[in-house]
Write a protein that holds these residues in place. Structure first.
Motif, PDB file in Angstrom:
ATOM      1  N   HIS A 237      33.937  45.375  50.456  1.00 45.58           N
ATOM      2  CA  HIS A 237      34.812  44.464  49.715  1.00 45.58           C
ATOM      3  C   HIS A 237      36.239  44.429  50.264  1.00 45.58           C
ATOM      4  O   HIS A 237      36.989  43.494  49.966  1.00 45.58           O
ATOM      5  CB  HIS A 237      34.842  44.832  48.238  1.00 45.58           C
TER       6      HIS A 237
ATOM      7  N   PHE B 250      43.814  41.496  39.832  1.00 49.89           N
ATOM      8  CA  PHE B 250      42.713  42.015  40.629  1.00 49.89           C
ATOM      9  C   PHE B 250      42.222  43.304  39.989  1.00 49.89           C
ATOM     10  O   PHE B 250      42.866  43.856  39.112  1.00 49.89           O
ATOM     11  CB  PHE B 250      43.180  42.344  42.055  1.00 49.89           C
TER      12      PHE B 250
ATOM     13  N   TYR C  35      48.291  36.537  38.373  1.00 50.61           N
ATOM     14  CA  TYR C  35      46.985  36.915  38.940  1.00 50.61           C
ATOM     15  C   TYR C  35      46.699  38.401  38.753  1.00 50.61           C
ATOM     16  O   TYR C  35      47.596  39.236  38.840  1.00 50.61           O
ATOM     17  CB  TYR C  35      46.958  36.543  40.426  1.00 50.61           C
TER      18      TYR C  35
ATOM     19  N   SER D 293      37.190  40.013  43.456  1.00 48.94           N
ATOM     20  CA  SER D 293      37.613  38.737  42.879  1.00 48.94           C
ATOM     21  C   SER D 293      38.941  38.905  42.133  1.00 48.94           C
ATOM     22  O   SER D 293      39.479  40.008  42.040  1.00 48.94           O
ATOM     23  CB  SER D 293      36.535  38.200  41.937  1.00 48.94           C
ATOM     24  N   TYR D 294      39.444  37.819  41.628  1.00 47.98           N
ATOM     25  CA  TYR D 294      40.692  37.859  40.855  1.00 47.98           C
ATOM     26  C   TYR D 294      40.544  36.979  39.630  1.00 47.98           C
ATOM     27  O   TYR D 294      39.616  36.181  39.522  1.00 47.98           O
ATOM     28  CB  TYR D 294      41.893  37.411  41.699  1.00 47.98           C
ATOM     29  N   ARG D 295      41.461  37.162  38.689  1.00 50.67           N
ATOM     30  CA  ARG D 295      41.493  36.346  37.489  1.00 50.67           C
ATOM     31  C   ARG D 295      42.876  35.702  37.391  1.00 50.67           C
ATOM     32  O   ARG D 295      43.873  36.295  37.799  1.00 50.67           O
ATOM     33  CB  ARG D 295      41.243  37.173  36.219  1.00 50.67           C
TER      34      ARG D 295
ATOM     35  N   LEU E 126      38.580  41.105  50.233  1.00 56.41           N
ATOM     36  CA  LEU E 126      39.890  41.077  49.575  1.00 56.41           C
ATOM     37  C   LEU E 126      40.976  40.617  50.552  1.00 56.41           C
ATOM     38  O   LEU E 126      41.786  39.747  50.232  1.00 56.41           O
ATOM     39  CB  LEU E 126      40.228  42.465  49.020  1.00 56.41           C
TER      40      LEU E 126
ATOM     41  N   GLN F 235      43.671  33.499  49.180  1.00 54.06           N
ATOM     42  CA  GLN F 235      43.550  32.395  48.213  1.00 54.06           C
ATOM     43  C   GLN F 235      44.685  32.450  47.203  1.00 54.06           C
ATOM     44  O   GLN F 235      45.318  31.431  46.896  1.00 54.06           O
ATOM     45  CB  GLN F 235      42.209  32.476  47.464  1.00 54.06           C
ATOM     46  N   VAL F 236      44.944  33.654  46.684  1.00 51.03           N
ATOM     47  CA  VAL F 236      46.031  33.807  45.709  1.00 51.03           C
ATOM     48  C   VAL F 236      47.372  33.496  46.367  1.00 51.03           C
ATOM     49  O   VAL F 236      48.210  32.804  45.789  1.00 51.03           O
ATOM     50  CB  VAL F 236      46.009  35.211  45.071  1.00 51.03           C
TER      51      VAL F 236
ATOM     52  N   VAL G 135      39.807  36.833  52.201  1.00 54.88           N
ATOM     53  CA  VAL G 135      39.374  35.715  51.351  1.00 54.88           C
ATOM     54  C   VAL G 135      40.214  35.638  50.067  1.00 54.88           C
ATOM     55  O   VAL G 135      41.001  34.705  49.892  1.00 54.88           O
ATOM     56  CB  VAL G 135      37.862  35.816  51.005  1.00 54.88           C
ATOM     57  N   THR G 136      40.042  36.598  49.166  1.00 51.03           N
ATOM     58  CA  THR G 136      40.643  36.433  47.837  1.00 51.03           C
ATOM     59  C   THR G 136      42.162  36.592  47.820  1.00 51.03           C
ATOM     60  O   THR G 136      42.851  35.789  47.185  1.00 51.03           O
ATOM     61  CB  THR G 136      39.988  37.366  46.797  1.00 51.03           C
TER      62      THR G 136
END
Length: 171
Positions: free
Chosen positions: A142, A134, A132, A77-79, A146, A153-154, A149-150
């Motif tokens: 995973h 990671f 962002y 996921s990311y923040r 990465l 998205q970023v 998907v994630t």
């Protein structure tokens, strides 16, 4: 700390000391299955670009959930880190590298203040509104998450925000 996390920390230390090991590990990952790395050439001067930061340092606002360090394969996921977030409101939960110095000055892994200085000095056009983070340790099941998907998205978010350039910082 459980045995898997201890093992992962040990290998992270080895990879940082012996970069050739990273090259060997990467060859086994079959990343070519996902196509060539994306590339977008610069189309305007850096002084006219909006620039964002992306880091694998496991950095996030303290109010956000930490990265999942219990999963031995990492957390894909990311923040999101808003522009102007003060350093004291950020933390690092990635524990596979020594971030004691970064805990004192987040600019070491996330140079948002330096980027702001570049904008004030007109070396770049603007600092993006969103940045962002990671977790740098991603393995096993995973990796496809990465890469398919994630990270896309970023990339879409950066495009929607009209970001022209990204500084990818190491952890």
């Amino acid at each position: 700390m459980d045995l898997h996390r201890l093992r992962n920390r040990f290998f992270a230390l080895l990879f940082s000391r012996f970069p050739g090991l990273t090259t060997k590990w990467l060859k086994k990952q079959r990343l070519d299955d996902y196509g060539p790395p994306p590339w977008a050439p610069f189309r305007k001067p850096l002084a006219d670009c909006t620039v964002a930061l992306v880091t694998p340092a496991g950095l996030h606002p303290k109010k956000d959930p930490p990265f999942n360090m219990a999963d031995q394969d990492g957390d894909p996921s990311y923040r999101v880190i808003p522009r102007g977030t003060p350093q004291q409101r950020l933390m690092i939960t990635h524990d596979y590298y020594d971030h004691r110095d970064a805990d004192k000055d987040m600019n070491i892994v996330f140079p948002l203040e330096r980027l702001e200085e570049c904008a004030q000095g007109r070396e770049i056009g603007a600092v993006a509104s969103w940045h962002y983070s990671f977790m740098g340790h991603i393995d096993g099941p995973h990796i496809p998450v990465l890469l398919t998907v994630t990270a896309p998205q970023v990339a879409r978010q950066l495009s929607q925000e009209r970001v022209d350039a990204v500084v990818l910082t190491p952890a």
